[in-house]
Write a protein that holds these residues in place. Sequence first.
Motif, mmCIF file in Angstrom:
data_model
loop_
_atom_site.group_PDB
_atom_site.id
_atom_site.type_symbol
_atom_site.label_atom_id
_atom_site.label_comp_id
_atom_site.label_asym_id
_atom_site.label_seq_id
_atom_site.Cartn_x
_atom_site.Cartn_y
_atom_site.Cartn_z
ATOM 1 N N LEU A 213 0.836 -1.312 -0.108
ATOM 2 C CA LEU A 213 0.025 0.052 -0.073
ATOM 3 C C LEU A 213 0.884 1.180 -0.033
ATOM 4 O O LEU A 213 0.266 2.378 0.191
ATOM 5 N N TYR B 143 -0.661 3.840 -2.407
ATOM 6 C CA TYR B 143 -1.864 4.285 -1.838
ATOM 7 C C TYR B 143 -1.372 5.394 -0.767
ATOM 8 O O TYR B 143 -1.991 6.421 -0.886
ATOM 9 N N PHE C 13 -6.766 6.616 -6.629
ATOM 10 C CA PHE C 13 -6.881 5.885 -5.512
ATOM 11 C C PHE C 13 -7.394 4.224 -5.924
ATOM 12 O O PHE C 13 -6.709 3.479 -5.571
ATOM 13 N N ALA D 178 -4.230 2.626 -7.710
ATOM 14 C CA ALA D 178 -3.397 2.118 -6.816
ATOM 15 C C ALA D 178 -3.917 0.637 -6.177
ATOM 16 O O ALA D 178 -3.052 -0.369 -6.203
ATOM 17 N N LEU D 179 -5.103 0.639 -5.900
ATOM 18 C CA LEU D 179 -5.817 -0.781 -5.310
ATOM 19 C C LEU D 179 -5.978 -1.775 -6.350
ATOM 20 O O LEU D 179 -5.625 -2.916 -6.174
#
Length: 225
Positions: free
Chosen positions: A38, A41, A110, A113-114
Motif C-alpha cells: 500500500l 496508496y 486511489f 493503486a488498489l
Amino acid sequence: MGVEIPQPNVSPLCAKLNFTNEGGVRGSTRLLQNIGGLWIYQQIRAALDRQGNAPSWAEMTQAAAGAEPFALLVNPDDPALVAPDNMIDAICGLAGRTGQRVPTDNGVLFRGALEGLALRYRMCLQHLEALTGSHIKTIHIVGGGSLNALLCQMTADACGRQVVAGPVEATAIGNILMQMIGSGSLHSIDEARQLVRHSFPTQTYEPQQTDRWDEPAAKFATFFE
C-alpha cells in the motif's frame, strides 16, 4: 506474497520469475516475492496532504469505490514509483509513458493503486501455482491491508480465490507465539496457528465477476515484458 514449503525451490523457473526462498520456522521455507504493497496508496495521500487537501482513509476508499473501474493500471513495483518526490506526478508520468489517460480525478488515482495491487497479486498467485505445481484455494491477507475491505474484495475478484483478511497485528502476534513455543507454553506451530484462529476475528471475501479482470490482467502483464 508467498507460500510455505518444506524445502527451497531453486529451479530455473524460480530464478526467472524472481522469487526468493526465505528461511522459516522449524526448517520451513517461505517461497515469496516482495510487492510494493500500500506504499503507493499511502504516498498519494501524502502528496495531497502536502497540498493541504488530504482525505481520510475512509474517504479515499469511498472515492475509489465510486471511480471508473480499470481507468488506470498501476504496477506497484514500477521503479518510477519506489521513492518519487511526488507520487501523483510520478503516476501521471507513468500513465503517459504506458499509453494511458493521465488521471485528473483523485478517485481514479486511489482506485488505480488498489486495482494495481490486486492485479499484481493475481500474477504472483499464478507464478506460485506454477512453481509449486498446486492449486492455491485461499489467500490470507494480514497486517494493515486487511483493514481495506475494497482491496480485499478486489483481490478475491481478481484472483478468483477466497480471501481471508486478518489479523492486523500479524508481526507482533507471530513474535509472541514464537516466545510461547520457546518457553513451552505452546508445543507446536500447528497449536500456535489454532490459537490465532480462535483469538482474532477475520473477514472472508468470496470472488465475484472474476472474468471482468481478465482483459485488464492481460494488459497489466505487458508492463512486465
